[in-house]
Design a protein around this motif. Structure first.
Motif, mmCIF file in Angstrom:
data_model
loop_
_atom_site.group_PDB
_atom_site.id
_atom_site.type_symbol
_atom_site.label_atom_id
_atom_site.label_comp_id
_atom_site.label_asym_id
_atom_site.label_seq_id
_atom_site.Cartn_x
_atom_site.Cartn_y
_atom_site.Cartn_z
ATOM 1 N N ARG A 101 -0.778 -7.282 -5.904
ATOM 2 C CA ARG A 101 -1.766 -7.055 -6.952
ATOM 3 C C ARG A 101 -3.093 -7.740 -6.625
ATOM 4 N N LEU A 102 -3.022 -8.995 -6.154
ATOM 5 C CA LEU A 102 -4.237 -9.773 -5.923
ATOM 6 C C LEU A 102 -5.082 -9.193 -4.802
ATOM 7 N N GLN A 155 -9.961 -6.357 -3.221
ATOM 8 C CA GLN A 155 -10.613 -5.303 -2.443
ATOM 9 C C GLN A 155 -11.519 -4.457 -3.337
ATOM 10 N N GLN A 156 -11.007 -4.071 -4.481
ATOM 11 C CA GLN A 156 -11.809 -3.264 -5.392
ATOM 12 C C GLN A 156 -13.001 -4.051 -5.927
ATOM 13 N N VAL A 212 -3.413 -4.041 -12.697
ATOM 14 C CA VAL A 212 -2.393 -3.693 -13.685
ATOM 15 C C VAL A 212 -1.398 -2.685 -13.126
ATOM 16 N N TYR A 213 -1.897 -1.682 -12.411
ATOM 17 C CA TYR A 213 -1.035 -0.589 -11.961
ATOM 18 C C TYR A 213 -0.595 -0.724 -10.503
ATOM 19 N N GLN A 214 -0.897 -1.860 -9.887
ATOM 20 C CA GLN A 214 -0.420 -2.097 -8.527
ATOM 21 C C GLN A 214 0.972 -2.712 -8.600
ATOM 22 N N CYS A 237 3.498 -1.453 -1.139
ATOM 23 C CA CYS A 237 2.573 -1.888 -2.177
ATOM 24 C C CYS A 237 1.663 -0.713 -2.491
ATOM 25 N N CYS A 238 1.743 -0.192 -3.695
ATOM 26 C CA CYS A 238 0.977 1.009 -4.030
ATOM 27 C C CYS A 238 0.612 1.015 -5.507
ATOM 28 N N GLU A 239 -0.320 1.894 -5.857
ATOM 29 C CA GLU A 239 -0.735 2.064 -7.242
ATOM 30 C C GLU A 239 0.146 3.108 -7.918
#
Length: 367
Positions: A106-107, A112-113, A169-171, A185-187
Motif C-alpha cells: 500500500r505504501l 508513487q501516486q 485504500v484499494y491496494q 500487489c495490485c489495485e
C-alpha cells in the motif's frame, strides 16, 4: 506513475498451469535484469543530480529565490520517489512474487501516486510562475514571495496526499499463478467503473492538464516577448538593436520550450496511454512490452528534471561552478593556454556587453 498491473509476467494462467504441471520452470525474461539495471542507473543519476540542486540552492544566498524554491521542491519530490519507490518496483521484474508484505504494498504504490502527482503539478506551478513574472514583471515584485511559493508547494503536497488516498485504500495482496502459486500487489477497486474513473482522473491530473498548462504558459510567454517595447520616438538603430536582441531571446526560449514539452510528452505520455488502454479492456503482449518501456520513461523523468529545470539556467551553472571548482578546473587550464588567450579575451568582452539577460530571468532559474 503507479504500475497498475497485477504482475509483470505475460501469458494466461491456464498456459502457466499446464506448463508448471510438466515440471518446467519460469522462462528467463530479459526484463528480469534489463529493467532493474535501467532503474539503478536512473536512481544513481537522479539522486546525484537532485542532491546537487538542493546543495547549490541551500549553500548560496543569491540562489534562494522563488523560482529556485519550486526547483528544490521538485528535487525533493524526485528524491523521495527514487528512494521510496524505485528499489521496490525494480524487484517486481526478477522476482515472481511481492515479498514486502501488505503494508509496503500500500505504501509504495501510494507514494508513487503522490510523488508523480506532486511532480507534475509542481512543473505546472513553475510554468505559471515564470509566465507571471514575464508578462507582469512589476506586479510580480509584490506577489511573488517565498512565503507564497511555500504556501503553493504545501498546497500541492496536501492535495496530492489527499487525492491519492484511493490508491492506498484499494491496494492489496492477491493470490495468482505464474509457474506456481504467487502473491501479487495490485489495485482491487469495488467496481470496474470506479477503477476507470480514477484512472481517467489520474490521466487528467498527472498528464493532460499539466501538459496543457505548460504549453499554454510558454506559448503565451513567447507571444508576449515578440511584442516590441520601445517608444515610437526611438531611433531606427534602437529599434533594430532591440529587434535583433528579442529575436535571439525568442530563439533561446523556443528551444527551451521545445525541450520541456518534448520531455514531458516522452516521459509521461507512454505510460499514461498504456494505462488508459489497459483500463478499457485492451490486453496484448505488445501492450505489455510498451507498458514496461513507458514505466521506464516515467521513472527517468526524476533524473532529467535537474538537468532541464536547473543546470540549463545561467545562474545555476555559475553557482555550481563556484560550489565545485575542481569539476571545472580542466576548463580553466584550457583557457589559459597561449592559443586560447584571444578566445578568452573575446569571451570576457562578450560577457561585459549587454546580452539582454534581464529579459531571460524567467529562464535563468534565478528570478
Amino acid at each position: 506513475m503507479v504500475e497498475r498491473a497485477a504482475n509483470h509476467t505475460p501469458g494466461c494462467a491456464e498456459c502457466n498451469k499446464s506448463t508448471a504441471a510438466e515440471g518446467q520452470t519460469a522462462p528467463a525474461l530479459v526484463d528480469a535484469w534489463l529493467v532493474p539495471a535501467f532503474f539503478s542507473l536512473i536512481m544513481l543519476i537522479g539522486l546525484v543530480g537532485n542532491s546537487l540542486v538542493i546543495h547549490v540552492v541551500t549553500k548560496h544566498q543569491q540562489m534562494k529565490t522563488v523560482t529556485n524554491f519550486y526547483i528544490v521542491n521538485l528535487a525533493t519530490t524526485d528524491i523521495l520517489f527514487l528512494v521510496c519507490c524505485v528499489p521496490f518496483t525494480a524487484t517486481l521484474y526478477p522476482l515472481p512474487s511481492w515479498i514486502f508484505g501488505e503494508f509496503m504494498c500500500r505504501l509504495v504504490n501510494y507514494l508513487q501516486q503522490v510523488t508523480a502527482q506532486a511532480t507534475c503539478i509542481t512543473l505546472s506551478a513553475m510554468s505559471v510562475d515564470r509566465c507571471y513574472v514575464t508578462v507582469y514583471p512589476l506586479q510580480s515584485l509584490r506577489h511573488r514571495t517565498p512565503r507564497m511559493a511555500l504556501a503553493i508547494s504545501v498546497s500541492i503536497w496536501i492535495g496530492s496526499l489527499l487525492l491519492s488516498v484511493p490508491v492506498a485504500v484499494y491496494q492489496r495482496l492477491e493470490a495468482g499463478y505464474w509457474f506456481g502459486p504467487q502473491i501479487y500487489c495490485c489495485e482491487v477497486f469495488p467496481s470496474v467503473h470506479l477503477q476507470r474513473a480514477f484512472i481517467i482522473y489520474s490521466f487528467l491530473a498527472v498528464y493532460l492538464l499539466p501538459l496543457l498548462t505548460i504549453t499554454a504558459c510558454y506559448t503565451f510567454m513567447l507571444k508576449r516577448m515578440g511584442q516590441p517595447s520601445v517608444n515610437p520616438i526611438d531611433s531606427s538603430y534602437q529599434l533594430q538593436a532591440q529587434a535583433e536582441r528579442a529575436a535571439g531571446i525568442r530563439a533561446r526560449v523556443s528551444r527551451m520550450v521545445v525541450v520541456m514539452v518534448a520531455l514531458f510528452l516522452i516521459c509521461w505520455g507512454p505510460i499514461q496511454v498504456c494505462i488508459l488502454l489497459q483500463a478499457f479492456g485492451m490486453r496484448s503482449y505488445v501492450l505489455y512490452k510498451l507498458k514496461i518501456w513507458g514505466h521506464c520513461m516515467s521513472y527517468s523523468n526524476s533524473s532529467v528534471n535537474p538537468l532541464v529545470y536547473a543546470f540549463m539556467g545561467n545562474n545555476f551553472r555559475k553557482a555550481f561552478k563556484h560550489a565545485f571548482p575542481a569539476v571545472f578546473l580542466w576548463r580553466t587550464r584550457q583557457r589559459v593556454r597561449p592559443g586560447n588567450m584571444g578566445a578568452q579575451e573575446g569571451g570576457e568582452m562578450d560577457r561585459q556587453a549587454p546580452t539582454g539577460q534581464a529579459e531571460m530571468h524567467f529562464l535563468s532559474s534565478g528570478s
